[in-house]
Design a protein around this motif. Sequence first.
Motif, mmCIF file in Angstrom:
data_model
loop_
_atom_site.group_PDB
_atom_site.id
_atom_site.type_symbol
_atom_site.label_atom_id
_atom_site.label_comp_id
_atom_site.label_asym_id
_atom_site.label_seq_id
_atom_site.Cartn_x
_atom_site.Cartn_y
_atom_site.Cartn_z
ATOM 1 N N GLU A 59 4.531 -42.108 21.704
ATOM 2 C CA GLU A 59 3.328 -42.113 20.451
ATOM 3 C C GLU A 59 2.908 -43.344 20.262
ATOM 4 O O GLU A 59 3.735 -44.493 20.495
ATOM 5 C CB GLU A 59 4.075 -42.019 19.305
ATOM 6 N N LEU A 60 1.480 -43.667 20.084
ATOM 7 C CA LEU A 60 1.005 -45.038 19.992
ATOM 8 C C LEU A 60 1.452 -45.671 18.687
ATOM 9 O O LEU A 60 1.242 -44.814 17.489
ATOM 10 C CB LEU A 60 -0.734 -44.754 19.977
ATOM 11 N N ALA A 61 1.615 -46.776 18.557
ATOM 12 C CA ALA A 61 2.047 -47.376 17.362
ATOM 13 C C ALA A 61 0.685 -47.694 16.569
ATOM 14 O O ALA A 61 -0.053 -48.491 17.541
ATOM 15 C CB ALA A 61 3.032 -48.879 17.606
ATOM 16 N N HIS A 62 0.464 -47.610 15.330
ATOM 17 C CA HIS A 62 -0.856 -48.119 14.721
ATOM 18 C C HIS A 62 -0.436 -49.299 14.216
ATOM 19 O O HIS A 62 0.354 -49.810 13.586
ATOM 20 C CB HIS A 62 -1.160 -46.930 13.759
ATOM 21 N N THR A 63 -1.327 -50.490 14.370
ATOM 22 C CA THR A 63 -1.375 -51.752 13.907
ATOM 23 C C THR A 63 -2.467 -51.946 12.925
ATOM 24 O O THR A 63 -3.536 -51.350 12.774
ATOM 25 C CB THR A 63 -1.633 -52.815 14.936
ATOM 26 N N SER A 64 -2.030 -52.698 11.825
ATOM 27 C CA SER A 64 -2.927 -53.057 10.685
ATOM 28 C C SER A 64 -3.880 -54.153 11.044
ATOM 29 O O SER A 64 -3.693 -54.985 11.617
ATOM 30 C CB SER A 64 -2.031 -53.329 9.554
#
Length: 64
Positions: A59-64
Amino acid sequence: MSIAEVRTQAGLTQDEVAQRMQTMQSNIALREAGRTTPSTRTQETFACAVGARLKISFELAHTS
């Protein structure tokens, strides 16, 4: 699903899984407690011991 849940659903004890994996029950307990990081090979061996299929996904990590 956790490995403890998979083992329980398979109707096996930690000792039975350990015997099938040719390891000690304490190793199974450590894995279930999350105190070790098993290799992919160990995960495959566990899956075979409990009659499950190992599925690995990313799963791709979502960065802010």
